[in-house]
Scaffold this active site. Structure first.
Site, PDB file in Angstrom:
ATOM      1  N   SER A  29      -2.377  -1.690   6.238  1.00  0.00           N
ATOM      2  CA  SER A  29      -3.538  -2.906   5.258  1.00  0.00           C
ATOM      3  C   SER A  29      -2.296  -2.363   3.967  1.00  0.00           C
ATOM      4  O   SER A  29      -2.855  -4.033   3.200  1.00  0.00           O
ATOM      5  CB  SER A  29      -5.022  -1.422   5.589  1.00  0.00           C
ATOM      6  OG  SER A  29      -4.467  -0.519   4.576  1.00  0.00           O
ATOM      7  N   ASP A  79       7.080  -1.491   1.658  1.00  0.00           N
ATOM      8  CA  ASP A  79       6.241  -1.031   3.735  1.00  0.00           C
ATOM      9  C   ASP A  79       4.892   0.322   2.795  1.00  0.00           C
ATOM     10  O   ASP A  79       5.272   0.692   1.276  1.00  0.00           O
ATOM     11  CB  ASP A  79       6.716  -0.531   4.040  1.00  0.00           C
ATOM     12  CG  ASP A  79       6.595  -0.424   5.034  1.00  0.00           C
ATOM     13  OD1 ASP A  79       5.327  -0.614   5.281  1.00  0.00           O
ATOM     14  OD2 ASP A  79       6.769  -0.167   6.286  1.00  0.00           O
ATOM     15  N   GLY A  80       4.079   0.573   3.617  1.00  0.00           N
ATOM     16  CA  GLY A  80       3.311   1.531   2.951  1.00  0.00           C
ATOM     17  C   GLY A  80       4.189   3.042   3.261  1.00  0.00           C
ATOM     18  O   GLY A  80       5.013   2.613   3.847  1.00  0.00           O
ATOM     19  N   LYS A  92       5.195   8.863   8.019  1.00  0.00           N
ATOM     20  CA  LYS A  92       4.844   6.883   7.940  1.00  0.00           C
ATOM     21  C   LYS A  92       4.295   7.176   9.326  1.00  0.00           C
ATOM     22  O   LYS A  92       4.736   7.979  10.184  1.00  0.00           O
ATOM     23  CB  LYS A  92       5.972   5.950   7.808  1.00  0.00           C
ATOM     24  CG  LYS A  92       6.253   5.496   6.444  1.00  0.00           C
ATOM     25  CD  LYS A  92       6.908   4.609   6.397  1.00  0.00           C
ATOM     26  CE  LYS A  92       6.572   3.285   6.792  1.00  0.00           C
ATOM     27  NZ  LYS A  92       5.397   2.851   6.455  1.00  0.00           N
ATOM     28  N   GLY A  95      -0.062   3.654  11.125  1.00  0.00           N
ATOM     29  CA  GLY A  95      -0.531   2.252  12.154  1.00  0.00           C
ATOM     30  C   GLY A  95      -0.032   2.326  13.399  1.00  0.00           C
ATOM     31  O   GLY A  95       0.454   1.087  13.874  1.00  0.00           O
ATOM     32  N   GLU A 101       9.606  -0.218  11.623  1.00  0.00           N
ATOM     33  CA  GLU A 101       9.525   0.094   9.428  1.00  0.00           C
ATOM     34  C   GLU A 101      11.191   0.977   9.354  1.00  0.00           C
ATOM     35  O   GLU A 101      11.140   0.907   8.887  1.00  0.00           O
ATOM     36  CB  GLU A 101       8.447   1.124   9.624  1.00  0.00           C
ATOM     37  CG  GLU A 101       7.084   0.547   9.904  1.00  0.00           C
ATOM     38  CD  GLU A 101       5.933   1.285   9.450  1.00  0.00           C
ATOM     39  OE1 GLU A 101       5.411   0.549   9.445  1.00  0.00           O
ATOM     40  OE2 GLU A 101       5.963   2.680  10.031  1.00  0.00           O
TER      41      GLU A 101
HETATM   42  C1  5RP Z   1       2.409   2.370  10.031  1.00  0.00           C
HETATM   43  C2  5RP Z   1       2.237   2.640   8.561  1.00  0.00           C
HETATM   44  C3  5RP Z   1       1.540   2.066   7.524  1.00  0.00           C
HETATM   45  O1  5RP Z   1       2.750   2.337   6.593  1.00  0.00           O
HETATM   46  C4  5RP Z   1       1.104   3.937   7.258  1.00  0.00           C
HETATM   47  O2  5RP Z   1       0.021   3.995   8.213  1.00  0.00           O
HETATM   48  C5  5RP Z   1       0.412   3.443   6.247  1.00  0.00           C
HETATM   49  O3  5RP Z   1      -0.592   2.489   6.531  1.00  0.00           O
HETATM   50  P1  5RP Z   1      -1.762   2.138   4.940  1.00  0.00           P
HETATM   51  O4  5RP Z   1      -1.512   0.692   3.970  1.00  0.00           O
HETATM   52  O5  5RP Z   1      -2.893   0.743   6.079  1.00  0.00           O
HETATM   53  O6  5RP Z   1      -2.627   2.884   5.029  1.00  0.00           O
HETATM   54  O7  5RP Z   1       2.864   3.853   8.590  1.00  0.00           O
HETATM   55  O8  5RP Z   1       3.170   2.343  10.685  1.00  0.00           O
END
Ligand code: 5RP
Length: 222
Positions: A29, A79-80, A92, A95, A101
């Site tokens: 997100s 990236d998050g 990570k 998601g 990633e």
């Molecule tokens: C997906 C990830 C995302 O970057 C991680 O889950 C963070 O997600 P969000 O920004 O929705 O909190 O690693 O594989």
């Protein structure tokens, strides 16, 4: 945790991007905010997405996409993360996009992590499980191996069915608890036959942009 904080972190990350750059596009997100903002900024960049979802978002946002074949080196990836330690090691993959990633992050000259402050932890494993992408045939073997080491592990499901990654694999979520040595555990998991990769990202992030109630902070890796 507010979606607005995620958007603020994403907006700040735009300052890292210049015309002509190859940009790794994260998943989740927070990364989705970045992709939309990057599209809106109309910079002359080309993106390499880390998931089919990010590819779709980037196309919607009007970002030109490229491939490793044309550009095997990425200038910057944004990236998050699910957890960020004081050393900027990460968990990570909640998601489910951790393998792409990690490939994109390791191909990047600079990796910028964007999070809201709820993702900061003193030590990895405090809140998040460790996602592990596994070749489906090997799932029972990997479940046994990791549970012999410590904690509980389960196969991730979505809507009552086994989750399938963009690469056609399963995800095992390992409730490990506190991780003392992320670098060693990442290598240990990678060495298990049937494991494609894990959500431990040690020594990968160059900086983290953290949005919180008191404003935005930028943490640089020492
Ligand atoms: C997906 C990830 C995302 O970057 C991680 O889950 C963070 O997600 P969000 O920004 O929705 O909190 O690693 O594989």
């Amino acid at each position: 945790m507010s979606d607005e904080l995620k958007r603020q972190a994403a907006l700040r990350a735009l300052a890292e991007i210049r015309d002509g750059m190859i940009v790794g596009l994260g998943t989740g997100s927070t990364a989705a905010h970045f992709i939309r903002e990057l599209g809106g900024a109309r910079l002359k960049v080309a993106g390499i997405p880390t998931s089919e979802e990010s590819r779709r978002l980037a196309e919607e946002a009007g970002i030109r996409l490229t491939t490793f074949k044309e550009h095997p080196r990425i200038d910057v990836t944004v990236d998050g993360a699910d957890e960020v330690s004081p050393e900027l090691d990460l968990i990570k993959g909640l998601g489910g996009a951790l393998v792409r990633e990690k490939i994109v992050a390791h191909a990047s000259k600079r990796v910028v992590i964007i999070v809201d402050e709820s993702k900061l932890v003193d030590r990895l494993g405090q809140k998040a499980v460790i996602p592990i992408e596994v070749i489906p045939l090997a799932v029972p073997c990997v479940l046994l191996l990791v549970q012999q080491l410590r904690g509980e592990a389960r196969v991730r499901e979505r809507d009552g069915l086994p989750f399938v990654s963009d690469n056609g694999n399963s995800i095992v979520d390992w409730n490990h608890g506190i991780i003392d040595d992320p670098t060693t555990l990442e290598k240990q998991l990678k060495a298990m036959t049937g494991v494609v990769d894990s959500g431990i990202f040690a020594n990968v992030a160059h900086c983290a942009i953290v949005a919180g109630g008191q404003g935005i902070r930028k943490l640089e890796r020492a």
